[in-house]
Design an enzyme around this catalytic site. Structure first.
Site, PDB file in Angstrom:
ATOM      1  CG  ASP A 557      49.902  -6.843 -19.537  1.00 48.19           C
ATOM      2  OD1 ASP A 557      49.758  -6.862 -18.303  1.00 48.19           O
ATOM      3  OD2 ASP A 557      49.777  -5.814 -20.225  1.00 48.19           O
ATOM      4  CD  GLU A 560      48.282 -10.065 -12.660  1.00 48.08           C
ATOM      5  OE1 GLU A 560      49.149  -9.175 -12.690  1.00 48.08           O
ATOM      6  OE2 GLU A 560      47.550 -10.319 -13.637  1.00 48.08           O
ATOM      7  CG  ASP A 635      47.946  -1.832 -15.345  1.00 48.06           C
ATOM      8  OD1 ASP A 635      49.016  -1.767 -15.973  1.00 48.06           O
ATOM      9  OD2 ASP A 635      46.999  -2.562 -15.693  1.00 48.06           O
TER      10      ASP A 635
END
Length: 954
Positions: A557, A560, A635
């Protein structure tokens, strides 16, 4: 090590050739191509342009502001050793390289490169003088360059790929795409054209692609207030959004709150955004004729009317703002009334409104790449006979796509989040008790103690026996276990101290004392994934703490990296400066998810070489496919338009060369009206219908998984078992498992033949111009045309049947002519799915999990009207022997003119392979329609032992 030696040898060879170049010479021939030294008066800052022949259809182009071309390390590109035959010719004006498939011309004066096919037809060309630009910049006290390359396309070019974005765009011709890794935005610098070429832009900095002109602020329009005053819009701030009680009205000329804390400098004093709302009213005008593109980012509810027509109605949780793009066709000098209504919904808020005028005629066919930082311009041009061959070229450059374990193609259940060991086990038990198919359960974040993020230790109060839990899942419930692992580490814990002592952490977020959202907030940072020792240490950590307990797969998760959400790009670059990093952060920041996945992949392969690695990661980059990575769309919101946007997002991602993509079925963030324990009956029924439609769509994506915040996404938490929503969701989960012989075969084809599973229509129907901008339909494999339903109470939908021999309705077998728009029935329980005429669709048995039992009887639905073929692929399902060719293939062919079905001789074998099986053919024709769930015409079973057999329908 081999790759480093290869790069070092290339640099040495280049420097030797360059130093030997006479001052009067404009080019030299090298071992793999040519180097051109253009005229400085015409080439601006370009000192050298190198052309390298990688394959008959792949050309590597580099250009540099200095002749040495040193200092660049590619992270996406694997070592390339193949060197085909080629020859070169030259004139005073240009040098030409010819391969078997391509001709490349370089203008000596400017260094401009053009690409032609072997018939001399131009495919693509760089723009001439001024088309390539180097602008000197500096980062971290070092020289870097802002790099731009403009290409000349034409209006008929349709352009796809470039990763995953949430603006709902499919064909990027005339649009702008920004590559900057962010939650829901995935940067992949590979462009795919309907003219069967691709460009891999090998740069890792923030990059703008397409129409690279900067967007203007709202103030660049001619503005008029609500009362007609020249120069501003009328902004009204309401302190109570329910009672619409005004707080103040003022003149405003911009709407620009793009990043964290910007609202503090923009919103009026005393305005409480979490309670209020804002309305802007007036008119806008422009002196340009044509389509004006508007680009927004927003959090909360945003509605816009222009000239009396609503052009936008969106919602997103403010902590994760979303993009929106729409166009307004404007007449020069005409005033267009505008009304913008915004409900911020939170204290920290985000909202921007920017626009760009129509392109000038002289730039209509320009398509550019512009990167913020780099040592040199670097791209690969790939050509092919079709788009699949172009994607194969991309994987030649960046690595083959790993084959996922077969269980990963079943259904996964997840939520944000299972809080205890008992919740995990009881959820899986409920699936088994209800006989709902399931293969994987996912444990999301915060299974550790609150103040121990990054330790990779379970909180024993809630997970007292994680080893036992995973054992029960495996042995009793035949379910795999995936766990969420972040690159994030809390300040002060033992792992932090260990990594900090070695210089393996990004320290700026610590220095800024930025706190996260847990409890009262903790300071944290991420490890430096560009540092090989740090990657190895991170793998050792999760290996010892998690993998040895039986973890099957990794959820990476915030990759980035989202060190702190919604910061400016400048802040992200500052956050990624590491003590021991060999890279300038501005030059490499987009590659973090690639390196993060690399460490896990290589670590697990070293620890257990013959077990397939599976990684689900929130971001990726060119090359991620070689590290067992599936990327999901982050998300996203839980609204109908969010579901629609996932179709184009998934298609462009897949057309970027990475075949495994997923989304949170049901959306992650949910409106307040759905989060109440007691929803209104109307809201509950809309929620159920939206989840039903989303599950229907998700069952035809590469990875089929549900995830999100409350309400929970387990089928029984959506609706009772007698509700149409429950029945439909269960039907499509079961259908997914019956389709496993088809799905796993195309997954095998994806590795062995560089195939793409989720396919934009231009991939298979390039000559049909009608499909070039259809971004809400797609092919799932070679046979199935999927048309999701994404509007509330929609019981039919307009769709296009591409121009081919015809299409059969999957559920009824009814035949339709290709090349036409139709209105297809879409009752609550079904979405339109059509099968291409000339298809063979293999179905297996009903399953509760993928390895419950073998497909010893395979039903073959043969859709006649055209010759058809399918290759049934099988292997050992979870190990890496497929990489050695240990697998089997059975070619199945329908000959339309002869009316015969041939099941060919089995090729290859593997341990545990079924030597004998039954094939049950079902022949569908326009005159004999049969649906997959309807009574089947009587046919003779084929008892197959590996030898070829041919039959005719009875």
């Amino acid at each position: 090590m081999l790759r480093k030696k290869f790069l070092a040898f290339s640099f040495v060879l280049f420097n030797l050739v360059a130093s030997a170049c006479p001052a009067t010479s404009s080019f030299v021939i090298t071992s793999d191509g040519v180097i051109v030294y253009p005229d400085a008066d015409y080439a601006l800052n370009t000192q050298a342009v190198q052309i390298q022949v990688i394959a008959d259809n792949i050309i590597h182009v580099t250009a540099s502001p200095d002749k040495s071309q040193t200092g660049f390390t590619s992270l996406s590109v694997i070592p390339l050793s193949y060197r085909p035959d080629w020859k070169t010719t030259s004139t005073k004006e240009k040098v030409t390289i010819k391969t078997k498939l391509l001709t490349v011309e370089v203008v000596l004066q400017t260094g401009t490169v053009s690409f032609f096919d072997n018939n001399g037809k131009k495919i693509l060309a760089e723009k001439g003088i001024g088309g390539r630009r180097f602008r000197p910049v500096a980062f971290e006290g070092q020289r870097s360059w802002n790099i731009t390359q403009v290409f000349e396309t034409n209006e008929a070019d349709a352009l796809y790929g470039l990763g995953q974005h949430q603006d709902g765009l499919f064909n990027y011709n005339g649009q702008q795409v920004k590559l900057f890794q962010n939650n829901t935005e995935v940067a992949i610098p590979f462009l795919l054209s309907n003219k069967n070429y691709g460009i891999l832009w090998d740069n890792y900095s923030i990059t703008t692609i397409g129409d690279i002109r900067p967007y203007h602020q709202l103030s660049s329009f001619r503005l008029f207030s609500k009362n007609g005053d020249n120069g501003w819009l009328t902004a009204t701030y309401y302190k109570d959004r329910e009672g619409m009680i005004p707080q103040l009205t003022r003149a405003e000329t911009s709407i620009d709150i793009p990043y964290l804390d910007d609202y503090k400098h923009v919103l009026p004093a005393g305005f409480v955004a979490s309670k209020g709302s804002v309305t802007w009213e007036g008119s806008i005008a422009s002196d340009f004729n044509g389509l004006h593109n508007i680009r927004m980012t927003y959090g909360g509810y945003i509605k816009i009317w222009i000239d009396g027509k609503q052009v936008l109605n969106k919602w997103r949780r403010s902590w994760n703002p979303a993009p929106a793009v729409f166009g307004i066709d404007m007449e020069a000098g005409k005033k267009y009334p505008i009304r913008i209504e915004w409900i911020p919904e939170a204290t920290e808020v985000y909202l921007t409104f920017k626009w760009i005028e129509p392109l000038p005629i002289t730039e209509k066919n320009d398509f550019a790449f512009s990167s913020e930082a780099g040592k040199q311009l670097n791209y690969y041009f790939v050509h092919g006979k079709d788009m699949d061959e172009v994607i194969s070229g991309y994987r030649t450059i960046t690595g083959k796509a790993s084959l996922v374990p077969r269980w990963a193609l079943g259904f996964w259940q997840s939520r944000e989040r299972y809080k205890t060991q008992d919740e995990v086990i009881n959820t899986v038990k409920e699936f088994r008790d209800r006989k709902i198919p399931l293969d994987n359960i996912v444990l999301d974040w915060n299974y550790w103690k609150e103040n121990d993020w990054g330790s990779q230790d379970f909180d024993t109060a809630r997970f007292p026996n994680p080893d036992s839990m995973i054992g029960i899942l495996h042995n009793k419930y035949h379910t795999r276990f995936m766990i969420s692992v972040w690159p994030k580490i809390y300040e002060g814990i033992d792992v932090y101290k260990q990594f900090d002592a070695k210089g393996w952490l990004y320290k700026r977020n610590i220095a800024d004392r930025m706190r996260d959202w847990i409890g009262e907030g903790y300071t944290s940072t991420f490890y430096d994934a560009f540092n090989e020792d740090a990657r190895n240490a991170f793998w050792d950590l999760i290996h010892k703490k998690l993998y040895v307990k039986g973890v099957d797969a990794w959820w990476m998760d915030a990759s980035e990296p989202d060190i702190h959400s919604n910061v400016t790009p400048e802040k992200r670059k500052e956050q990624m400066i590491a003590p021991a990093s060999p890279y300038i952060s501005a030059e490499y920041l987009n590659a973090y998810p690639l390196q993060n996945a690399k460490g896990i992949y290589e670590g697990q392969r070293a620890a257990e070489p013959n077990k397939r690695v599976f990684i689900l990661t929130r971001s990726g980059y060119a090359g991620s496919q070689r590290y067992g990575a599936t990327i999901w769309s982050g998300d996203i919101g839980a609204r109908w338009d969010d579901m629609k946007n996932q179709i184009a997002a998934g298609l462009n991602f897949s057309m970027s060369g990475l075949p495994y993509w997923s989304m949170d079925i049901g959306g992650f963030m949910v409106e307040d009206r759905y989060q109440r324990e007691q929803m209104t009956e109307k809201d509950q029924e809309e929620w159920r219908e939206m989840l039903t439609r989303w599950y229907q769509f998700g069952s035809f994506t590469p990875v089929f998984r549900a995830h999100g915040q409350f309400p929970y996404r387990e089928i029984w938490n959506i609706a009772p078992s007698d509700h149409p929503a429950y029945k439909s969701i269960l039907y499509y989960q079961q259908l997914r498992y019956r389709l496993l012989p088809y799905i796993y075969s195309i997954a095998g084809r994806t590795y062995h033949h560089d195939y793409t599973i989720m396919r934009g229509l231009p991939m298979d129907f390039t000559s049909d111009s009608m499909v070039l901008s259809i971004g809400d339909q797609y092919m799932f494999g070679p046979s199935l045309l999927i048309s999701p339903v994404y509007s509330y109470q929609q019981n039919s939908r307009q769709l296009y049947l591409p121009n081919t021999n015809g299409w059969y309705d999957l559920y009824t077998g009814k035949h339709h002519t290709g090349g036409q728009q139709i209105t297809a029935e879409a009752p609550y329980g079904k979405i339109p799915v059509f099968v291409k005429s000339g298809s063979i669709l293999p179905f297996g048995p009903d399953l509760q999990y993928t390895d419950e039992k073998p497909a010893d009887t395979v039903t073959l639905f043969v859709y006649t009207g055209k010759d058809a073929s399918f290759t049934l692929y099988e292997d050992e399902n979870i190990n890496n022997n497929y990489e050695k060719g240990i697998c089997s293939n059975i070619d199945i062919n329908w000959n339309e003119s002869a009316g015969t079905l041939t099941i060919g001789e089995r090729k290859g074998q593997f341990k545990g392979m079924r030597e004998k099986r039954i094939f049950r053919p079902v022949f569908i024709s326009p005159g004999k329609p049969t649906g997959i769930d309807q009574p089947k015409p009587k046919t003779k079973d084929i008892r197959y032992n590996g030898n070829a057999v041919t039959i005719k329908p009875t």
